[in-house]
Design a protein around this motif. Structure first.
Motif, PDB file in Angstrom:
ATOM      1  N   TYR A  38       0.817  -1.213   0.000  1.00 54.86           N
ATOM      2  CA  TYR A  38       0.000   0.000   0.000  1.00 54.86           C
ATOM      3  C   TYR A  38       0.851   1.264   0.000  1.00 54.86           C
ATOM      4  CZ  TYR A  38       0.741  -0.211   5.069  1.00 54.86           C
ATOM      5  OH  TYR A  38       1.302  -0.278   6.317  1.00 54.86           O
ATOM      6  N   PHE A  39       2.051   1.221   0.584  1.00 49.66           N
ATOM      7  CA  PHE A  39       2.939   2.382   0.529  1.00 49.66           C
ATOM      8  C   PHE A  39       3.371   2.655  -0.914  1.00 49.66           C
ATOM      9  CE2 PHE A  39       4.137   1.128   5.024  1.00 49.66           C
ATOM     10  CZ  PHE A  39       3.534   2.219   5.631  1.00 49.66           C
ATOM     11  N   CYS A  40       3.694   1.583  -1.632  1.00 51.78           N
ATOM     12  CA  CYS A  40       4.092   1.735  -3.038  1.00 51.78           C
ATOM     13  C   CYS A  40       2.964   2.368  -3.844  1.00 51.78           C
ATOM     14  CB  CYS A  40       4.450   0.376  -3.645  1.00 51.78           C
ATOM     15  SG  CYS A  40       5.953  -0.365  -2.998  1.00 51.78           S
ATOM     16  N   HIS A  41       1.727   1.921  -3.603  1.00 46.87           N
ATOM     17  CA  HIS A  41       0.574   2.493  -4.301  1.00 46.87           C
ATOM     18  C   HIS A  41       0.436   3.964  -3.945  1.00 46.87           C
ATOM     19  CE1 HIS A  41      -3.689   3.566  -4.835  1.00 46.87           C
ATOM     20  NE2 HIS A  41      -3.621   2.777  -5.897  1.00 46.87           N
ATOM     21  N   GLU A  42       0.544   4.275  -2.670  1.00 48.10           N
ATOM     22  CA  GLU A  42       0.408   5.659  -2.204  1.00 48.10           C
ATOM     23  C   GLU A  42       1.437   6.569  -2.872  1.00 48.10           C
ATOM     24  OE1 GLU A  42       1.515   7.393   1.986  1.00 48.10           O
ATOM     25  OE2 GLU A  42      -0.466   6.440   2.101  1.00 48.10           O
ATOM     26  N   GLU A  43       2.655   6.090  -3.007  1.00 47.86           N
ATOM     27  CA  GLU A  43       3.732   6.895  -3.583  1.00 47.86           C
ATOM     28  C   GLU A  43       3.603   7.086  -5.095  1.00 47.86           C
ATOM     29  OE1 GLU A  43       7.199   4.742  -2.373  1.00 47.86           O
ATOM     30  OE2 GLU A  43       7.069   5.449  -0.307  1.00 47.86           O
ATOM     31  N   ALA A  44       3.028   6.107  -5.790  1.00 46.36           N
ATOM     32  CA  ALA A  44       3.060   6.132  -7.250  1.00 46.36           C
ATOM     33  C   ALA A  44       1.721   6.400  -7.935  1.00 46.36           C
ATOM     34  CB  ALA A  44       3.611   4.802  -7.768  1.00 46.36           C
ATOM     35  N   ALA A  45       0.625   6.034  -7.308  1.00 50.32           N
ATOM     36  CA  ALA A  45      -0.655   6.041  -8.026  1.00 50.32           C
ATOM     37  C   ALA A  45      -1.302   7.419  -8.147  1.00 50.32           C
ATOM     38  CB  ALA A  45      -1.632   5.072  -7.380  1.00 50.32           C
ATOM     39  N   GLY A  46      -1.191   8.234  -7.137  1.00 47.73           N
ATOM     40  CA  GLY A  46      -1.793   9.562  -7.204  1.00 47.73           C
ATOM     41  C   GLY A  46      -3.299   9.588  -6.987  1.00 47.73           C
ATOM     42  N   HIS A  47      -3.845   8.524  -6.414  1.00 43.84           N
ATOM     43  CA  HIS A  47      -5.273   8.497  -6.095  1.00 43.84           C
ATOM     44  C   HIS A  47      -5.508   7.605  -4.874  1.00 43.84           C
ATOM     45  CE1 HIS A  47      -4.756   5.112  -9.003  1.00 43.84           C
ATOM     46  NE2 HIS A  47      -5.455   4.471  -8.074  1.00 43.84           N
ATOM     47  N   THR A  48      -6.678   7.710  -4.298  1.00 40.96           N
ATOM     48  CA  THR A  48      -7.043   6.935  -3.116  1.00 40.96           C
ATOM     49  C   THR A  48      -7.327   5.489  -3.507  1.00 40.96           C
ATOM     50  OG1 THR A  48      -8.025   8.922  -2.171  1.00 40.96           O
ATOM     51  CG2 THR A  48      -8.664   6.821  -1.182  1.00 40.96           C
ATOM     52  N   PRO A  49      -6.789   4.525  -2.762  1.00 45.57           N
ATOM     53  CA  PRO A  49      -7.039   3.128  -3.096  1.00 45.57           C
ATOM     54  C   PRO A  49      -8.472   2.713  -2.766  1.00 45.57           C
ATOM     55  CG  PRO A  49      -5.754   3.268  -1.082  1.00 45.57           C
ATOM     56  CD  PRO A  49      -5.898   4.673  -1.609  1.00 45.57           C
ATOM     57  N   GLU A  50      -8.948   1.713  -3.483  1.00 43.21           N
ATOM     58  CA  GLU A  50     -10.255   1.104  -3.209  1.00 43.21           C
ATOM     59  C   GLU A  50     -10.015  -0.314  -2.710  1.00 43.21           C
ATOM     60  OE1 GLU A  50     -13.064   1.217  -6.475  1.00 43.21           O
ATOM     61  OE2 GLU A  50     -12.070   2.991  -7.269  1.00 43.21           O
ATOM     62  N   VAL A  51     -10.830  -0.765  -1.759  1.00 41.49           N
ATOM     63  CA  VAL A  51     -10.713  -2.145  -1.282  1.00 41.49           C
ATOM     64  C   VAL A  51     -11.594  -3.056  -2.127  1.00 41.49           C
ATOM     65  CG1 VAL A  51     -10.138  -1.476   1.087  1.00 41.49           C
ATOM     66  CG2 VAL A  51     -12.522  -1.892   0.472  1.00 41.49           C
ATOM     67  N   TRP A  52     -11.175  -4.311  -2.205  1.00 46.51           N
ATOM     68  CA  TRP A  52     -11.964  -5.324  -2.907  1.00 46.51           C
ATOM     69  C   TRP A  52     -13.133  -5.726  -2.019  1.00 46.51           C
ATOM     70  CZ3 TRP A  52     -11.096  -6.529  -7.854  1.00 46.51           C
ATOM     71  CH2 TRP A  52      -9.843  -6.244  -8.402  1.00 46.51           C
ATOM     72  N   LEU A  53     -14.346  -5.688  -2.547  1.00 46.30           N
ATOM     73  CA  LEU A  53     -15.541  -6.103  -1.811  1.00 46.30           C
ATOM     74  C   LEU A  53     -15.586  -7.624  -1.724  1.00 46.30           C
ATOM     75  CD1 LEU A  53     -18.108  -3.674  -3.489  1.00 46.30           C
ATOM     76  CD2 LEU A  53     -16.809  -3.344  -1.369  1.00 46.30           C
ATOM     77  N   LYS A  54     -16.242  -8.154  -0.678  1.00 49.34           N
ATOM     78  CA  LYS A  54     -16.293  -9.613  -0.487  1.00 49.34           C
ATOM     79  C   LYS A  54     -16.831 -10.338  -1.709  1.00 49.34           C
ATOM     80  CE  LYS A  54     -16.386  -9.830   4.468  1.00 49.34           C
ATOM     81  NZ  LYS A  54     -17.030 -10.289   5.676  1.00 49.34           N
ATOM     82  N   GLU A  55     -17.818  -9.750  -2.373  1.00 50.14           N
ATOM     83  CA  GLU A  55     -18.379 -10.411  -3.548  1.00 50.14           C
ATOM     84  C   GLU A  55     -17.416 -10.420  -4.737  1.00 50.14           C
ATOM     85  OE1 GLU A  55     -20.403  -6.309  -3.214  1.00 50.14           O
ATOM     86  OE2 GLU A  55     -20.072  -7.975  -1.851  1.00 50.14           O
ATOM     87  N   GLU A  56     -16.280  -9.750  -4.611  1.00 49.40           N
ATOM     88  CA  GLU A  56     -15.263  -9.716  -5.668  1.00 49.40           C
ATOM     89  C   GLU A  56     -14.052 -10.601  -5.354  1.00 49.40           C
ATOM     90  OE1 GLU A  56     -15.725  -5.202  -7.320  1.00 49.40           O
ATOM     91  OE2 GLU A  56     -14.796  -5.427  -5.335  1.00 49.40           O
ATOM     92  N   TRP A  57     -14.118 -11.349  -4.285  1.00 49.60           N
ATOM     93  CA  TRP A  57     -12.964 -12.121  -3.843  1.00 49.60           C
ATOM     94  C   TRP A  57     -12.631 -13.314  -4.736  1.00 49.60           C
ATOM     95  CZ3 TRP A  57     -12.932 -12.399   2.236  1.00 49.60           C
ATOM     96  CH2 TRP A  57     -12.740 -11.100   2.737  1.00 49.60           C
ATOM     97  N   ASP A  58     -13.398 -13.539  -5.789  1.00 52.33           N
ATOM     98  CA  ASP A  58     -13.035 -14.562  -6.778  1.00 52.33           C
ATOM     99  C   ASP A  58     -12.188 -13.944  -7.893  1.00 52.33           C
ATOM    100  OD1 ASP A  58     -14.167 -16.765  -5.534  1.00 52.33           O
ATOM    101  OD2 ASP A  58     -16.121 -16.431  -6.445  1.00 52.33           O
ATOM    102  N   THR A  59     -11.852 -12.685  -7.757  1.00 46.77           N
ATOM    103  CA  THR A  59     -11.013 -11.973  -8.720  1.00 46.77           C
ATOM    104  C   THR A  59      -9.546 -12.328  -8.493  1.00 46.77           C
ATOM    105  OG1 THR A  59     -12.566 -10.118  -8.709  1.00 46.77           O
ATOM    106  CG2 THR A  59     -10.345  -9.669  -9.534  1.00 46.77           C
ATOM    107  N   LYS A  60      -8.825 -12.550  -9.576  1.00 48.78           N
ATOM    108  CA  LYS A  60      -7.381 -12.777  -9.462  1.00 48.78           C
ATOM    109  C   LYS A  60      -6.727 -11.429  -9.185  1.00 48.78           C
ATOM    110  CE  LYS A  60      -7.082 -16.958 -12.100  1.00 48.78           C
ATOM    111  NZ  LYS A  60      -6.315 -17.737 -13.064  1.00 48.78           N
ATOM    112  N   ALA A  61      -6.215 -11.281  -7.961  1.00 55.02           N
ATOM    113  CA  ALA A  61      -5.656  -9.997  -7.540  1.00 55.02           C
ATOM    114  C   ALA A  61      -4.406 -10.155  -6.686  1.00 55.02           C
ATOM    115  CB  ALA A  61      -6.717  -9.199  -6.780  1.00 55.02           C
TER     116      ALA A  61
END
Length: 103
Positions: A38-61
């Motif tokens: 999450y630190f890497c995302h914070e430093e590079a992405a330039g936007h607020t992260p979103e969490v994966w919802l439980k119904e999305e936990w079959d996503t390859k992530a």
């Protein structure tokens, strides 16, 4: 196609987490890109992260830095911190950060 961002080594370790077992990269839902943490995302992405919802936990992530397998969130969370394909251990301390990535 797998999109990986930030400064990570060939096994997904970043400058924030770089122990032998720190070999997991996480795809951030907000940008469909893998980061070492999450630190890497914070430093590079330039936007607020979103969490994966439980119904999305079959996503390859989840990307195993040892075998490069993409795991679903469910596979990762039930893996007992070991890749289900190559059996290399993941850092169990990552559980302390699950709330930053997963609902």
């Amino acid at each position: 196609m797998i999109h990986v961002a930030g400064a990570i080594d060939e096994q997904s370790r970043c400058r924030h987490y770089h122990e032998e077992v720190d070999i997991v990269a996480i795809k951030f839902k907000c940008c469909d890109t893998y980061y070492g943490c999450y630190f890497c995302h914070e430093e590079a992405a330039g936007h607020t992260p979103e969490v994966w919802l439980k119904e999305e936990w079959d996503t390859k992530a989840i990307l195993c830095g040892n075998c490069n397998a993409e795991l679903t969130i469910n596979e990762y969370l039930t893996s007992h911190y070991r890749c289900p394909l190559c059996h290399v251990p993941f850092n169990p301390g990552c559980a302390n950060h699950n709330h930053l990535y997963f609902e």
